[in-house]
Design a protein around this motif. Structure first.
Motif, PDB file in Angstrom:
ATOM      1  N   VAL A 138       0.826  -1.208   0.000  1.00 33.06           N
ATOM      2  CA  VAL A 138       0.000   0.000   0.000  1.00 33.06           C
ATOM      3  C   VAL A 138       0.857   1.254   0.000  1.00 33.06           C
ATOM      4  N   ALA A 139       0.565   2.116  -0.952  1.00 35.77           N
ATOM      5  CA  ALA A 139       1.380   3.304  -1.168  1.00 35.77           C
ATOM      6  C   ALA A 139       0.490   4.482  -1.558  1.00 35.77           C
ATOM      7  N   GLY A 140      -0.602   4.598  -0.815  1.00 36.50           N
ATOM      8  CA  GLY A 140      -1.558   5.663  -1.140  1.00 36.50           C
ATOM      9  C   GLY A 140      -1.482   6.838  -0.180  1.00 36.50           C
ATOM     10  N   GLY A 141      -0.644   6.722   0.850  1.00 34.57           N
ATOM     11  CA  GLY A 141      -0.577   7.775   1.875  1.00 34.57           C
ATOM     12  C   GLY A 141       0.008   9.064   1.322  1.00 34.57           C
ATOM     13  N   GLN A 142      -0.285  10.154   2.006  1.00 36.48           N
ATOM     14  CA  GLN A 142       0.186  11.453   1.534  1.00 36.48           C
ATOM     15  C   GLN A 142       1.584  11.788   2.047  1.00 36.48           C
ATOM     16  N   GLY A 143       2.076  11.001   2.992  1.00 42.58           N
ATOM     17  CA  GLY A 143       3.434  11.206   3.495  1.00 42.58           C
ATOM     18  C   GLY A 143       3.679  12.624   3.995  1.00 42.58           C
TER      19      GLY A 143
ATOM     20  N   ARG B 182       4.275  13.867   6.949  1.00 44.92           N
ATOM     21  CA  ARG B 182       5.374  14.102   7.899  1.00 44.92           C
ATOM     22  C   ARG B 182       6.727  14.128   7.201  1.00 44.92           C
TER      23      ARG B 182
ATOM     24  N   GLN C  85      -7.135   3.640  -4.299  1.00 47.12           N
ATOM     25  CA  GLN C  85      -8.081   3.586  -3.187  1.00 47.12           C
ATOM     26  C   GLN C  85      -9.051   4.777  -3.237  1.00 47.12           C
TER      27      GLN C  85
ATOM     28  N   PRO D  19      -7.043  10.413   1.114  1.00 44.75           N
ATOM     29  CA  PRO D  19      -7.210   8.958   1.018  1.00 44.75           C
ATOM     30  C   PRO D  19      -7.902   8.412   2.275  1.00 44.75           C
ATOM     31  N   ASP D  20      -8.689   7.356   2.103  1.00 42.98           N
ATOM     32  CA  ASP D  20      -9.522   6.894   3.220  1.00 42.98           C
ATOM     33  C   ASP D  20      -8.809   5.941   4.186  1.00 42.98           C
ATOM     34  N   GLY D  21      -7.480   6.028   4.233  1.00 48.58           N
ATOM     35  CA  GLY D  21      -6.718   5.228   5.198  1.00 48.58           C
ATOM     36  C   GLY D  21      -6.300   3.898   4.598  1.00 48.58           C
TER      37      GLY D  21
ATOM     38  N   ILE E 225       4.590   0.766   2.057  1.00 49.02           N
ATOM     39  CA  ILE E 225       5.695   1.205   1.211  1.00 49.02           C
ATOM     40  C   ILE E 225       6.852   1.821   2.017  1.00 49.02           C
ATOM     41  N   ASP E 226       6.583   2.228   3.259  1.00 50.80           N
ATOM     42  CA  ASP E 226       7.585   3.070   3.923  1.00 50.80           C
ATOM     43  C   ASP E 226       8.583   2.321   4.801  1.00 50.80           C
TER      44      ASP E 226
ATOM     45  N   LYS F 198       9.050   7.743   8.264  1.00 48.83           N
ATOM     46  CA  LYS F 198       7.838   8.525   8.552  1.00 48.83           C
ATOM     47  C   LYS F 198       8.172  10.018   8.568  1.00 48.83           C
TER      48      LYS F 198
HETATM   49  P1  UTP Z   1       0.895   6.305   7.454  1.00 46.07           P
HETATM   50  O1  UTP Z   1      -0.351   6.191   8.211  1.00 46.07           O
HETATM   51  O2  UTP Z   1       2.166   6.305   8.187  1.00 46.07           O
HETATM   52  O3  UTP Z   1       0.769   7.606   6.541  1.00 46.07           O
HETATM   53  O4  UTP Z   1       0.886   5.167   6.352  1.00 46.07           O
HETATM   54  P2  UTP Z   1       1.742   8.269   5.497  1.00 46.07           P
HETATM   55  O5  UTP Z   1       0.930   8.752   4.365  1.00 46.07           O
HETATM   56  O6  UTP Z   1       2.870   7.352   5.075  1.00 46.07           O
HETATM   57  O7  UTP Z   1       2.377   9.483   6.267  1.00 46.07           O
HETATM   58  P3  UTP Z   1       1.720  10.740   7.030  1.00 46.07           P
HETATM   59  O8  UTP Z   1       0.933  10.172   8.191  1.00 46.07           O
HETATM   60  O9  UTP Z   1       0.876  11.508   6.057  1.00 46.07           O
HETATM   61  O10 UTP Z   1       2.940  11.486   7.465  1.00 46.07           O
HETATM   62  C1  UTP Z   1       1.356   3.860   6.532  1.00 46.07           C
HETATM   63  C2  UTP Z   1       1.253   3.177   5.191  1.00 46.07           C
HETATM   64  O11 UTP Z   1      -0.090   3.166   4.742  1.00 46.07           O
HETATM   65  C3  UTP Z   1      -0.202   3.774   3.458  1.00 46.07           C
HETATM   66  C4  UTP Z   1       1.005   4.672   3.325  1.00 46.07           C
HETATM   67  O12 UTP Z   1       1.315   4.896   1.964  1.00 46.07           O
HETATM   68  C5  UTP Z   1       2.049   3.861   4.056  1.00 46.07           C
HETATM   69  O13 UTP Z   1       2.541   2.836   3.218  1.00 46.07           O
HETATM   70  N1  UTP Z   1      -1.484   4.502   3.389  1.00 46.07           N
HETATM   71  C6  UTP Z   1      -1.846   5.345   4.383  1.00 46.07           C
HETATM   72  C7  UTP Z   1      -2.280   4.302   2.295  1.00 46.07           C
HETATM   73  O14 UTP Z   1      -1.942   3.533   1.373  1.00 46.07           O
HETATM   74  N2  UTP Z   1      -3.457   4.983   2.246  1.00 46.07           N
HETATM   75  C8  UTP Z   1      -3.868   5.830   3.204  1.00 46.07           C
HETATM   76  O15 UTP Z   1      -4.955   6.405   3.066  1.00 46.07           O
HETATM   77  C9  UTP Z   1      -3.040   6.009   4.308  1.00 46.07           C
END
Ligand code: UTP
Length: 463
Positions: free
Chosen positions: A103-108, A110, A185, A210-212, A242-243, A396
């Motif tokens: 899963v690599a949909g997070g906004q990252g 931080r 997602q 993104p919905d988590g 992904i992180d 992170k």
């Molecule tokens: P985190 O919850 O640590 O979020 O995601 P993040 O996006 O990497 O960083 P912040 O919180 O915005 O700083 C843990 C994993 O879940 C994925 C992220 O890509 C990461 O691999 N993720 C998180 C999703 O794929 N979708 C989401 O909506 C949230």
């Protein structure tokens, strides 16, 4: 949907403010905003705003929390041995029963990197990106077992286009075309923390995020991945984030414990280094395995110890799970199988006058689902402990932060690879960085035949 229908729907929901600039929008902008609005489940938003899905009483749960059913690293009375687990896992890998969900949909937010996190150059010597690091590991495992392991890569609207283009540009880092499926997602709107009103990020666009990672479940079905897994006779799905560059992707031992335990969902965990470490706590409450987030665990329960002085609630979740496919199908078919969590965040928005506001403190609520909330639904759930130095170094935070930054993750990669080389007989001069591509050697046994006999005196990437 016509404007009149849309306006009527918004009026019922008490959310007309999002059409404040409608008259000024051109056709394209109107289409964009309507499409976003049509996708929203206003009844759900109302319930979430009103807190009808009341959060559990975490303190009461924590008071009853026990350590989860687990395979511990140092225990002599585990249910299964590592040898039998590895043999069972290898058998399933050879039989092509495994798929990988990354899963690599997070906004990252931080990390503050302007691209999807997977594009972050992390290789301490090579400069490889996280995408390359993890895909190479997958390819190495697939090669070892002479098997195809399809990768289901989840993006979000925030990361999708760049990810697709990046992987195409790099020929999927060697992964076969048939072995990669990228799926996107869903999103959830942010609401004003005081009023519960939807926020506009721009005059023609809602503030959406993104919905988590829990959004994986619905998206995996909606985007046809579940059907693809079924077609390929994929029985189990290894899930990870992904992180974390140290993920032991499709580790046969984890898969083996999962199979031997007849588990629906098996989670990897590390022994927490501190009572208040910022990881989810995997626990058992009244026989049900679940995660209590660090922010929800009252400190007095986090601090409890066992007779030998070690933490009672020891299991820190690292976001690595293995799912039985039929379990995911069952959970996906169940309405609201995953609850939404709320997070107060600073979300930029356009105010009623059309001015852009960039809050410096939290002004909005975001709603997210978490994948680990599937644990309570799982039969025979089990936790497998791993050594953090072998399996967990998340990226992170931005550099400069003391923990979980690119610098700390690179140092962990160097330490792990140095140990692999030393175990294989190499001699590394003090302070010299090394990095090993899993395609060169997945472990010390494989590295033994190839290790240089001379001392390694300069930074080296073994590839
Ligand atoms: P985190 O919850 O640590 O979020 O995601 P993040 O996006 O990497 O960083 P912040 O919180 O915005 O700083 C843990 C994993 O879940 C994925 C992220 O890509 C990461 O691999 N993720 C998180 C999703 O794929 N979708 C989401 O909506 C949230």
């Amino acid at each position: 949907m016509t404007y009149a229908e849309l306006a009527a729907r918004l009026e019922v929901a008490g959310q007309q403010q999002v059409l404040a600039f409608w008259d000024e929008l051109n056709d394209q902008q109107r289409t964009r905003l309507s499409a976003q609005l049509e996708a929203i489940d206003f009844e759900l938003i109302k319930q979430l705003v009103q807190g009808e899905d009341a959060a559990p009483d975490w303190a009461a749960l924590a008071a009853k929390a026990q350590p989860p059913r687990a395979i511990r690293r140092d225990s002599t009375d585990n249910e299964f041995s590592p040898e039998e687990a590895i043999a069972r896992g290898e058998q399933a890998l050879r039989a092509e029963q495994l798929g990988l969900i990354l899963v690599a949909g997070g906004q990252g937010t931080r990390l503050g990197f302007d691209h999807p996190k997977g594009m972050f150059p992390l290789g301490p010597v090579s400069g490889r990106t996280l995408f390359q690091i993890l895909i190479e590991r997958l390819r190495a495992v697939a090669k070892r077992y002479g098997a195809s392991i399809p990768l289901y890569l989840m993006t979000s609207p925030a990361t999708h286009e760049e990810t697709v283009a990046f992987l195409a540009e790099h020929d999927r880092f060697g992964l076969g075309k048939d072995d990669l499926r990228i799926f996107c997602q869903g999103v959830m709107p942010a609401v004003d923390a005081q009023t519960g009103k939807l926020l506009l990020a721009e005059r023609d666009s809602l503030a959406l995020s993104p919905d988590g990672h829990g959004g994986t479940l619905a998206a995996f079905v909606k985007e046809g991945c579940m059907a693809d897994a079924q077609r390929r006779n994929i029985e189990h799905l290894f899930y990870c984030h992904i992180d974390n560059p140290l993920i032991q992707i499709c580790d046969p031992q984890l898969i083996g414990y999962h199979l031997l335990a007849s588990s629906d969902m098996t989670s990897q965990a590390v022994k927490k280094r501190a009572a208040d470490e910022k990881v989810g706590n995997v626990v058992t409450v009244d026989g049900v395995t679940q995660v209590i987030e660090y922010s929800d665990l009252p400190p007095e329960y986090g601090r409890q110890t066992q007779a030998d002085g070690s933490l009672k609630l020891w299991a820190g979740s690292i976001g690595v799970h293995t799912f039985r496919r039929s379990f995911l199908e069952r959970a996906a078919g169940q309405k609201n199988s995953l609850p939404f969590h709320r997070a107060k965040k600073a979300v930029p928005y356009v105010d009623a006058d059309g001015s852009e506001v960039k809050p410096t403190s939290p002004n909005a609520i975001k709603f997210e689902r978490f994948i680990f909330d599937l644990l309570p639904l799982a039969e025979n759930a089990i936790v497998v402990e791993v050594d953090a130095s072998d399996a967990f170094a998340p990226v992170k935070n931005a550099d400069g932060e003391p923990t979980d930054s690119p610098t700390t993750a690179k140092a962990a990669m160097v330490a792990r690879d140095a140990k692999l080389l030393q175990d294989a007989g190499a001699n590394i001069a003090e302070g010299v960085d090394v990095e090993v591509s899993p395609l060169w050697a997945l472990d010390a046994a494989e590295a033994a035949a190839k290790c240089p006999t001379d001392e390694i005196t300069e930074a080296t990437y073994f590839v």
